[in-house]
Structures are given as structure tokens and as C-alpha cells.
Design a protein around this motif. Sequence first.
Motif, mmCIF file in Angstrom:
data_model
loop_
_atom_site.group_PDB
_atom_site.id
_atom_site.type_symbol
_atom_site.label_atom_id
_atom_site.label_comp_id
_atom_site.label_asym_id
_atom_site.label_seq_id
_atom_site.Cartn_x
_atom_site.Cartn_y
_atom_site.Cartn_z
ATOM 1 N N THR A 163 0.950 -1.209 -0.098
ATOM 2 C CA THR A 163 -0.146 0.072 0.105
ATOM 3 C C THR A 163 0.850 1.113 0.011
ATOM 4 N N TRP A 167 -1.306 6.675 2.470
ATOM 5 C CA TRP A 167 -2.513 6.143 3.157
ATOM 6 C C TRP A 167 -2.454 5.865 4.609
ATOM 7 N N ASN A 168 -1.273 5.454 4.822
ATOM 8 C CA ASN A 168 -1.236 5.002 6.318
ATOM 9 C C ASN A 168 -1.369 6.301 7.126
ATOM 10 N N LYS A 171 -5.089 7.034 7.375
ATOM 11 C CA LYS A 171 -5.595 5.936 8.085
ATOM 12 C C LYS A 171 -5.387 6.438 9.645
#
Length: 178
Positions: A163, A167-168, A171
Motif C-alpha cells: 500500500t 495512505w497510512n 488512516k
Amino acid sequence: MELKDFNIPFTGLKEGKHQFEYQIDNSFFKLFDFDEFNETAIKATLEFHKKATMLELTFNAIGTVNVNCDLTNEPYEQPIESNLDLIVQFGNEYNDENEEILIVTHGEYEINVAQYIYEMIVLAMPSKRIHPGIEDGTLESEILEKLEELQPGTGKKETEEETDPRWNTLKKLLTDNK
């Protein structure tokens, strides 16, 4: 084949039902500058019911059209079966805005049915033309093999490491607000 071949002089017809048949091939579609069909073999019939104050037309078409598949570009025979009902009434001015009722002027003595046959056949074609060999798995084509090879999600699932790291961070924002 010419457009005038599809003229029906209804003033000379007696009241009652009359049958007309047309063999439709590619020369018919050339009249409309339509060249999407490789070959055409369609029998179009017209039941022409003349009444005192109106005409009732029932068109039927059955046959095949050879077209190229949208996925593989392989030619195949597409079966065609269609029908169309049309009522012709007489009025003060011509009006073809309604698809089921045609109004022609009182002085008119013939009607050309070519446009209705053309539309009936073209609209009977599926929006997506898929070779029957694709659906039953019998078609072998280099293009089809390449499409299957390039198809996304062919067994490999994304893991956390694959990924995008950005995006982490997003999140984390979601979990921090709870």
C-alpha cells in the motif's frame, strides 16, 4: 437497392391487410451511410393494414448480422429478431415526433418505410457486441489471452507493505479522531 424501393403507394390499396417482404443486405445500409456491419442477411416483413381513417403497420425482422466483437475484434454472426408497430394517421401537417404515431398530410398518397426498417434493425443490436465463443470459452484469440493476462486482481492481493505509505498517514488521522 434504392430508397424508392421502400415506397408503398397506399392510395391504390384496398382496405384490409397487405403483406410486403424485403431482403435486407449491406446495400440497404449503404443508403444510410451505415457501415458497422460486415454482412447482413435479414428478412423484413411488413403487415400493412389499411383502414378507412388510418394505417397500421407491423414490421418484423429476423436474420443475422456479421459484426466484429467489441473485445477481440473477431467477426461473428449476431442473430437479429425485432418488431415495430407504427400507426399512420392523416392530419393537416406532417409530424414524426412520436415514435409510435406518424402523421402525414391528407394529400399524401405513399409512405416510405426504409427509415423504420433501418431503425428497427440497428436498435435490435446489443449495445455490447460479444463473440459467443467468449461466453462459452471456445474462442481462442491472442487478444483475449492478452486481456486475461492484463486483467487487474488476478489472484495477487495487496498487502500492507504494497500500500502507498501516504495512505497510512490518512488512516492514522481516522483512528486518532475516535
